[in-house]
Design a protein around this motif. Structure first.
Motif, PDB file in Angstrom:
ATOM      1  N   ALA A  93      -9.073  36.542 -27.184  1.00  0.00           N
ATOM      2  CA  ALA A  93     -10.109  35.537 -27.892  1.00  0.00           C
ATOM      3  C   ALA A  93     -10.171  34.653 -26.839  1.00  0.00           C
ATOM      4  O   ALA A  93     -11.287  34.009 -26.747  1.00  0.00           O
ATOM      5  CB  ALA A  93      -9.266  34.768 -28.960  1.00  0.00           C
ATOM      6  N   LEU A  94      -9.451  34.280 -25.877  1.00  0.00           N
ATOM      7  CA  LEU A  94      -9.475  33.217 -24.737  1.00  0.00           C
ATOM      8  C   LEU A  94     -10.271  33.812 -23.909  1.00  0.00           C
ATOM      9  O   LEU A  94     -11.153  32.862 -23.367  1.00  0.00           O
ATOM     10  CB  LEU A  94      -7.960  32.857 -24.147  1.00  0.00           C
ATOM     11  N   GLN A  95     -10.183  35.043 -23.273  1.00  0.00           N
ATOM     12  CA  GLN A  95     -11.190  35.551 -22.454  1.00  0.00           C
ATOM     13  C   GLN A  95     -12.753  35.479 -23.057  1.00  0.00           C
ATOM     14  O   GLN A  95     -13.495  35.406 -22.307  1.00  0.00           O
ATOM     15  CB  GLN A  95     -10.792  37.201 -22.278  1.00  0.00           C
ATOM     16  N   LYS A  96     -12.762  35.911 -24.363  1.00  0.00           N
ATOM     17  CA  LYS A  96     -14.147  35.849 -24.923  1.00  0.00           C
ATOM     18  C   LYS A  96     -14.655  34.452 -24.568  1.00  0.00           C
ATOM     19  O   LYS A  96     -15.931  34.345 -24.326  1.00  0.00           O
ATOM     20  CB  LYS A  96     -14.079  36.226 -26.278  1.00  0.00           C
ATOM     21  N   GLU A  97     -13.748  33.174 -24.845  1.00  0.00           N
ATOM     22  CA  GLU A  97     -14.380  32.133 -24.905  1.00  0.00           C
ATOM     23  C   GLU A  97     -14.686  31.824 -23.507  1.00  0.00           C
ATOM     24  O   GLU A  97     -15.712  30.840 -23.070  1.00  0.00           O
ATOM     25  CB  GLU A  97     -13.337  31.032 -25.347  1.00  0.00           C
ATOM     26  N   ARG A  98     -13.847  31.954 -22.614  1.00  0.00           N
ATOM     27  CA  ARG A  98     -13.783  31.564 -21.258  1.00  0.00           C
ATOM     28  C   ARG A  98     -15.137  32.372 -20.564  1.00  0.00           C
ATOM     29  O   ARG A  98     -15.701  31.727 -19.666  1.00  0.00           O
ATOM     30  CB  ARG A  98     -12.761  31.969 -20.501  1.00  0.00           C
ATOM     31  N   ALA A  99     -15.619  33.463 -21.018  1.00  0.00           N
ATOM     32  CA  ALA A  99     -16.652  33.972 -20.780  1.00  0.00           C
ATOM     33  C   ALA A  99     -17.746  33.181 -20.750  1.00  0.00           C
ATOM     34  O   ALA A  99     -18.848  33.360 -20.171  1.00  0.00           O
ATOM     35  CB  ALA A  99     -16.881  35.464 -21.057  1.00  0.00           C
ATOM     36  N   LYS A 100     -17.809  32.516 -21.703  1.00  0.00           N
ATOM     37  CA  LYS A 100     -18.926  31.613 -22.192  1.00  0.00           C
ATOM     38  C   LYS A 100     -19.128  30.232 -21.321  1.00  0.00           C
ATOM     39  O   LYS A 100     -20.106  29.740 -21.133  1.00  0.00           O
ATOM     40  CB  LYS A 100     -18.889  31.119 -23.599  1.00  0.00           C
ATOM     41  N   TYR A 101     -17.943  29.973 -20.530  1.00  0.00           N
ATOM     42  CA  TYR A 101     -17.893  28.798 -19.780  1.00  0.00           C
ATOM     43  C   TYR A 101     -18.751  28.803 -18.635  1.00  0.00           C
ATOM     44  O   TYR A 101     -18.822  29.700 -17.656  1.00  0.00           O
ATOM     45  CB  TYR A 101     -16.463  28.710 -19.486  1.00  0.00           C
ATOM     46  N   GLN A 102     -19.663  27.911 -18.485  1.00  0.00           N
ATOM     47  CA  GLN A 102     -20.713  27.429 -17.210  1.00  0.00           C
ATOM     48  C   GLN A 102     -20.009  26.608 -16.376  1.00  0.00           C
ATOM     49  O   GLN A 102     -19.867  25.662 -16.743  1.00  0.00           O
ATOM     50  CB  GLN A 102     -21.916  26.936 -18.025  1.00  0.00           C
ATOM     51  N   PRO A 103     -19.421  27.027 -15.077  1.00  0.00           N
ATOM     52  CA  PRO A 103     -18.778  26.211 -14.236  1.00  0.00           C
ATOM     53  C   PRO A 103     -19.824  25.084 -13.719  1.00  0.00           C
ATOM     54  O   PRO A 103     -21.156  25.354 -13.362  1.00  0.00           O
ATOM     55  CB  PRO A 103     -18.439  27.002 -13.008  1.00  0.00           C
ATOM     56  N   LYS A 104     -19.277  24.038 -13.519  1.00  0.00           N
ATOM     57  CA  LYS A 104     -19.921  22.683 -13.063  1.00  0.00           C
ATOM     58  C   LYS A 104     -20.249  22.574 -11.750  1.00  0.00           C
ATOM     59  O   LYS A 104     -19.316  23.298 -10.929  1.00  0.00           O
ATOM     60  CB  LYS A 104     -19.068  21.413 -13.510  1.00  0.00           C
ATOM     61  N   LEU A 105     -21.310  22.551 -11.319  1.00  0.00           N
ATOM     62  CA  LEU A 105     -21.831  22.339  -9.948  1.00  0.00           C
ATOM     63  C   LEU A 105     -22.224  20.898  -9.496  1.00  0.00           C
ATOM     64  O   LEU A 105     -22.272  19.929 -10.250  1.00  0.00           O
ATOM     65  CB  LEU A 105     -23.115  23.017  -9.750  1.00  0.00           C
ATOM     66  N   PRO A 106     -21.903  20.459  -8.241  1.00  0.00           N
ATOM     67  CA  PRO A 106     -22.132  19.359  -7.730  1.00  0.00           C
ATOM     68  C   PRO A 106     -23.842  18.926  -8.002  1.00  0.00           C
ATOM     69  O   PRO A 106     -24.678  20.021  -7.944  1.00  0.00           O
ATOM     70  CB  PRO A 106     -22.200  19.330  -6.000  1.00  0.00           C
ATOM     71  N   GLN A 107     -24.427  17.870  -8.540  1.00  0.00           N
ATOM     72  CA  GLN A 107     -25.615  17.417  -8.680  1.00  0.00           C
ATOM     73  C   GLN A 107     -26.625  17.891  -7.660  1.00  0.00           C
ATOM     74  O   GLN A 107     -27.785  18.102  -7.770  1.00  0.00           O
ATOM     75  CB  GLN A 107     -25.711  15.907  -8.926  1.00  0.00           C
ATOM     76  N   SER A 108     -26.233  17.881  -6.392  1.00  0.00           N
ATOM     77  CA  SER A 108     -27.006  18.000  -5.126  1.00  0.00           C
ATOM     78  C   SER A 108     -27.382  19.553  -5.162  1.00  0.00           C
ATOM     79  O   SER A 108     -28.406  19.909  -4.579  1.00  0.00           O
ATOM     80  CB  SER A 108     -26.185  17.695  -3.878  1.00  0.00           C
TER      81      SER A 108
END
Length: 550
Positions: free
Chosen positions: A5-20
């Motif tokens: 279940a954790l892997q399913k949720e982590r798959a949806k995570y969109q990593p944050k990027l620097p604004q630049s």
């Protein structure tokens, strides 16, 4: 695939990027650079990639279509949490440059480049590995890219696949080799760029431009959870001293970070021991004194953190190990003679072939530890430090010291030990939010360095104690980090390892607190990595980084 279940949720995570990096990007060149030491020698060895400027990416470039770029990626050395996100960041970055861009993964590490073993990494493959731990997407390996024939074999497959660049994800040795490869391809005008990414849970690949190596945050959080659990158990049972060995052969960054997170009773820092030229006896006396004082307060329990590479920093042990490495070097007459002996005769034989001081140290060690020091050497001919049970060595020697103190009326408590080694447990954990974001940004930045035609650079993301949108992305020439060191009897250019700085803020803070932690029971229980919730719980960088930037 069967996933949790954790892997399913982590798959949806969109990593944050620097604004630049979120829109159109422009490259800004900074000052020319020079190596940290041995400038003349490094420049002579790297005439094509020495002295290049620092570069940074800023928002505001022209959002124009670009030619597709084909990139090969290599995972080199031991695993570290977040490697899959570096690859995801490269993939997304080159696809943004041009949807026709292609990413190829070389299988099993640098050997895959030499042996022409690879797979095209498509979105279907990449999407299965986003935000996951491990290096299993393409595997890793420890083949060193050092010989021209290896470079030429790599160039063959690079030409076949029409690669613009190779991205090598690795530690200091891997990135040193990446720099050598970049110089070679530049010299031959081969048209293949080489970019590095800083990986190692040990934390010893860092400098002004590389604030931390990826995986260090996640690994130390995993170890700290386990240490916290053990501390809670120790404080509940109140009858054991837990001696915990932690990964980190060349530096004690892991031990220091875990101490800052959990506040154990004893933490040994290898660099301090070397600086003070402490003997094994000094270390044992220090530990025994803390055990005795806690026992005097009715607390016959505690927790001690011990760096994996500790014994190589103790001067007398360092000398002993150097003699043993020569005595038992593979293929020597003495090594052959040693292996012909009965096991029961080997320790006496070894002692008879050492200088008097080393022989005395060797004979003072518990038989099990002495035997471990004579086991088969690693591929470089050195003792395999990770196989030496340093935690048991110290535990047994502390027990002997306390026994002598009891006879002298200086100790009236009890001393029972439990031993642990935390290593592989932390290398392939699902990356923390920090590492997921940091690694994705490193990969994305690497794709931009490729698109700008850069080679011999390491991807750099800085300002890491700020929110991710304020991170600064760019590139640092690898030659800037190099010095000359003796390796296997020859002077070679290598990236300078970053040891714990004894005048740095993290260590100074630790020193100011370790007395309180030793005699009190001020344990912190960090608990498991949190992926969901407020940023001050989920997105925090290491204590080391916070103190360094304070």
């Amino acid at each position: 695939m069967n996933i949790s279940a954790l892997q399913k949720e982590r798959a949806k995570y969109q990593p944050k990027l620097p604004q630049s990096l979120k829109g159109a990007v422009k490259l800004v060149e900074g000052a020319k650079t020079e190596s940290v030491a041995d400038q003349k020698e490094i420049e002579e060895l790297f005439p094509n990639t020495y002295g290049m400027p620092l570069v940074a990416f800023e928002a505001g470039g022209a959002d124009e279509s670009r030619e597709p770029v084909n990139v090969g990626v290599i995972l080199s050395g031991g695993q570290a949490p977040g490697g899959h996100n570096v690859i995801s960041g490269i993939f997304d970055g080159i696809k943004k440059i041009n949807p026709e861009s292609k990413l190829y993964g070389f299988l099993g590490g640098p050997g895959g480049l030499v042996d022409h073993k690879y797979v095209e990494l498509t979105s279907a493959i990449i999407d299965e590995y986003r935000n996951t731990g491990g290096f299993d997407i393409i595997g890793s390996g420890r083949t060193k890219l050092e010989e021209e024939w290896q470079f030429d074999k790599g160039l063959e497959i690079a030409k076949d696949l029409k690669l613009n660049a190779l991205v090598i994800i690795g530690g200091d040795d891997s990135n040193t080799n990446a720099c050598v490869l970049a110089e070679y391809y530049s010299q031959k005008n081969a048209g293949v760029q080489v970019i590095g990414c800083p990986k190692t849970i040990d934390g010893d690949l860092k400098n002004e431009m590389i604030e931390t190596s990826f995986g260090f945050d996640t690994a130390t959080k995993v170890y700290s959870e386990l240490i916290g659990n053990i501390q809670r158990d120790a404080n509940s049972a109140k009858k054991y001293w837990h001696f915990i060995k932690l990964m980190g052969r060349s530096a004690s960054h892991i031990g220091l970070e875990c101490a800052l997170k959990t506040q154990p009773n004893i933490t040994l820092i290898s660099e301090e021991i070397a600086e003070k030229k402490q003997t094994l006896s000094d270390i044992v006396n220090y530990m025994a004194a803390i055990v005795a004082r806690r026992a005097g307060n009715g607390e016959n329990f505690g927790v001690a953190l011990i760096p994996e590479g500790l014994i190589e920093f103790v001067p007398e042990m360092k000398k002993l190990i150097a003699e043993l490495n020569d005595l038992l070097a593979e293929g020597t007459d003495t090594e052959k003679e040693f292996k012909m002996l009965r096991k029961s005769h080997r320790l006496d034989w070894v002692a008879s072939h050492l200088c008097e001081d080393s022989a005395n140290v060797f004979k003072s060690l518990p038989a099990g530890i002495a035997t471990q020091l004579t086991l088969d050497r690693d591929p470089h001919g050195n003792v395999q430090v990770s196989l030496i049970e340093t935690e048991k060595l110290l535990g047994e020697m502390v027990a002997e010291k306390l026994s002598a103190m009891k006879k002298a009326g200086e100790f009236a408590g009890k001393f029972s030990t439990q031993y642990h080694f935390f290593g592989y447990e932390g290398r392939c954990a699902a990356p923390s939010n920090f590492d997921a974001d940091y690694c994705y940004s490193l990969g994305y930045t690497a794709s931009l360095l490729v698109s700008e035609g850069k080679t011999g650079y390491m991807s750099s993301v800085r300002n890491l104690t700020a929110p991710a949108e304020k991170w600064i992305a760019g590139g640092v020439p690898v030659t800037m980090m190099m010095n000359m060191e003796k390796r296997h009897g020859h002077m070679k250019p290598v990236i300078q390892k970053a040891l714990v700085e004894l005048d740095g803020k993290p260590f100074k803070y630790f020193v100011s607190k370790r007395g309180e932690w030793a005699y009190g029971t001020q344990y912190i229980y960090p608990g498991p990595i949190q992926y969901f919730g407020p940023a001050d719980v989920c997105d925090q960088p290491t204590e080391t980084l916070n103190l360094e930037k304070a």
